[in-house]
Write a protein that holds these residues in place. Structure first.
Motif, PDB file in Angstrom:
ATOM      1  N   HIS A 165      51.645  32.023  43.421  1.00 55.68           N
ATOM      2  CA  HIS A 165      52.139  33.329  43.847  1.00 55.68           C
ATOM      3  C   HIS A 165      53.064  33.295  45.059  1.00 55.68           C
ATOM      4  CE1 HIS A 165      49.810  35.559  40.830  1.00 55.68           C
ATOM      5  NE2 HIS A 165      49.019  34.500  40.922  1.00 55.68           N
ATOM      6  N   CYS A 223      54.812  39.724  37.838  1.00 56.12           N
ATOM      7  CA  CYS A 223      53.472  39.561  38.414  1.00 56.12           C
ATOM      8  C   CYS A 223      52.949  40.944  38.791  1.00 56.12           C
ATOM      9  CB  CYS A 223      53.500  38.664  39.653  1.00 56.12           C
ATOM     10  SG  CYS A 223      51.894  38.639  40.517  1.00 56.12           S
ATOM     11  N   PHE A 256      50.814  41.734  40.909  1.00 57.92           N
ATOM     12  CA  PHE A 256      50.627  41.849  42.358  1.00 57.92           C
ATOM     13  C   PHE A 256      51.952  41.835  43.119  1.00 57.92           C
ATOM     14  CE2 PHE A 256      46.426  40.421  41.131  1.00 57.92           C
ATOM     15  CZ  PHE A 256      45.601  41.128  41.983  1.00 57.92           C
ATOM     16  N   HIS A 257      52.848  40.927  42.739  1.00 57.86           N
ATOM     17  CA  HIS A 257      54.010  40.637  43.578  1.00 57.86           C
ATOM     18  C   HIS A 257      55.354  40.807  42.880  1.00 57.86           C
ATOM     19  CE1 HIS A 257      50.619  37.786  44.644  1.00 57.86           C
ATOM     20  NE2 HIS A 257      50.691  38.562  45.715  1.00 57.86           N
ATOM     21  N   CYS A 288      57.132  36.824  42.385  1.00 58.96           N
ATOM     22  CA  CYS A 288      56.626  35.541  42.876  1.00 58.96           C
ATOM     23  C   CYS A 288      56.871  34.491  41.786  1.00 58.96           C
ATOM     24  CB  CYS A 288      55.128  35.655  43.204  1.00 58.96           C
ATOM     25  SG  CYS A 288      54.101  35.903  41.757  1.00 58.96           S
TER      26      CYS A 288
HETATM   27 ZN   LIG Z   1      52.133  36.973  42.093  1.00 66.67          ZN
END
Ligand SMILES: [Zn+2]
Ligand SMILES: Nc1ncnc2c1ncn2[C@@H]1O[C@H](COP(=O)(O)OP(=O)(O)O)[C@@H](O)[C@H]1O
Ligand SMILES: Nc1ncnc2c1ncn2[C@@H]1O[C@H](COP(=O)(O)OP(=O)(O)O)[C@@H](O)[C@H]1O
Ligand SMILES: [Zn+2]
Lengths: 290, 290
Positions: free
Chosen positions: A156, A172, A174-175, A178
């Motif tokens: 990540h 991703c 979350f990000h 990444c």
């Molecule tokens: Zn990520």
């Protein structure tokens, strides 16, 4: 002597028994369903053998801190039914042997490390990165698995964008952009509409991927200074690693001296995705003798 | 017992002697001129004391591999006159004591690690990053200095660009827009025309810098999972670290659980840039007792 190995993946479990030469004597594969059913099958399998120790290389995130109350648990995984499952505890109740618990990629990293020692290669430290449905990584530093507070989550990290990829947001959850969001298998489909295994070899997506994977190799090189960086997972091929080495050289620009890049960035030595099973045998052996 | 410390910087040398409490008993500072003159002064200084061991935390790149023919050398530094200087060998000839040799940032990292142990903090692993004229980093993992093949060069990782910084090329002579090229002190001057110490507190350059420094902290977190990340160097201030923590939280987005971010990303505990000297005393002590 018999040693046990569980490679616990999100879609399938591979259980195996081997001897102290780390050779597979018997193995079985079954889909990952509910924890009860899946761990039940694993327990049933190992009860048929007189194993003396067991090692588990599991999907995650998992708790590997000995001092933690939830040591041996799969923690907050998005996989239905598997959140907060006491993986080690449930097995320990039924199988009265020492159990070592680590991540899938740490298992693979340790398998590759073990093989390097058996072959008398001068390898003290290595990184294993898998680029598949997700991106994960593990490292062995001077023979020890890296990660005391928790296991690494090397997939990540943020990266410099490829100029021809600036329109892609990254996937991703979350990000967004990444490494995993930009270079795991599903990112290929998100960009091209086609699964990685069906994309033409001359598609420019491979240059985009190799640029990101090379940056991950650069980061690992600059931070850990390992002897080898090993790539596994469905997305990786020798063809793609050629591009990764090319981009690594450009991005490194002579800064860190790597004497044999072909050997530095490479595929696993253990064939047929067997690194984690071999690593588990070695880790189970160590657990028994510590 | 007296222990010796050399903090060898590109612009100045700090030599010190201390006792086994790691307290400075005496110290001296002089500019880094030619190797003959500078190392000569260091030797002359230590001859006045009965030191039992010495540790050197040096600017680099340096060779720290025991098995290497050029172990103890400063290698291909751009600093005139200092390329391929046998730093340890020259001192060893004149001072007959065990000598430990490491990088400036490893020395600082070990100093902070040592202080954490003395204060009974639960710290097993930490990273020390300095953002000054350049960017460098060192890590202690389970009490050991990281880097077997060579020392880390954490300052040269690639990063995701800040949207308001896309017009800036970056000034690393090797990589242009690596961390050092984007976030070291001279990058502030390259963007604004003004040295960092004179740039207004509300200038947007601080948000740009904090975005990159936070990404470095994210990388270290994901790869090494340290207990603390400590920032030193002229560019770092508590004000800037506030922004770094803010950006770290945004970029991490809840992925890795950090319980106390104020303490996780922080300034050195040893005041007045004393981390490396304290680290040297501890490393000299260890060298004597191994
Ligand atoms: Zn990520
Ligand atoms: N030859 C290939 N080239 C590129 N991508 C591939 C190839 N084969 C499989 N993939 C992609 O790899 C991913 C699966 O990775 P794999 O390592 O096999 O599984 P997992 O990560 O789930 O264990 C999928 O996104 C798939 O599209
Ligand atoms: N208060 C400050 N804010 C931002 N940058 C600063 C500040 N003070 C010094 N700098 C910058 O830090 C750099 C020097 O870093 P320093 O750590 O003191 O030296 P070195 O890295 O050479 O040992 C210079 O580029 C200088 O402009
Ligand atoms: Zn650079």
């Amino acid at each position: 002597m018999l040693l046990g190995s569980i490679e616990a993946g999100g879609t399938k479990f591979v259980c195996a028994v081997g001897n102290e030469d780390y050779r597979v004597k018997n193995s079985v594969k079954f889909p990952t369903t509910t924890p009860e059913e899946t761990l039940g099958k694993a327990i049933e399998y190992f009860k048929k053998f007189k194993i003396e120790a067991l090692s588990i290389a599991s999907f995650g995130p998992i708790d590997v801190q000995y001092t933690s109350k939830t040591y041996g648990f799969i923690t907050n995984t998005p996989k239905p039914g598997w959140k907060n499952v006491d993986f080690v505890g449930l097995l320990k109740k039924e199988l009265d042997v020492p159990i070592f618990f680590t991540t899938d990629v740490n298992g693979s990293a340790f398998g590759e490390y073990t093989v390097a020692q058996l072959f008398n290669e001068k390898i003290k430290s290595l990184v294993y990165l898998t680029i598949g449905t997700g991106v994960g990584g593990g490292a062995i530093i001077d023979g020890e698995i890296l990660g005391t507070k928790g296991h690494p989550e090397m997939g990540h990290v943020y990266l410099k964008r490829h100029p021809a990829d600036s329109g892609f947001e990254g996937i991703c959850p979350f990000h967004k952009d990444c490494l995993e969001g930009l270079a795991a298998g599903p990112s290929i489909k998100a960009r091209t509409g086609i699964a990685g295994e069906k994309v033409a070899q001359d598609d420019k997506v491979w240059d985009i991927l190799s640029y990101y994977i090379a940056q991950a190799a650069i980061q690992q090189t600059l931070i850990l200074r390992p002897d080898n960086i090993i790539f596994g997972g469905g997305v990786i091929s020798e063809r793609l690693l050629k591009k990764v080495r090319r981009d690594f050289e450009k991005l490194n620009n002579g800064y860190i001296d790597i004497d044999d890049l072909e050997n530095y960035i490479r595929m696993p030595r253990v064939k047929n995705n067997g690194s984690a099973t071999l690593g588990n045998f070695a880790l189970a052996f160590n657990e028994l003798h510590k």
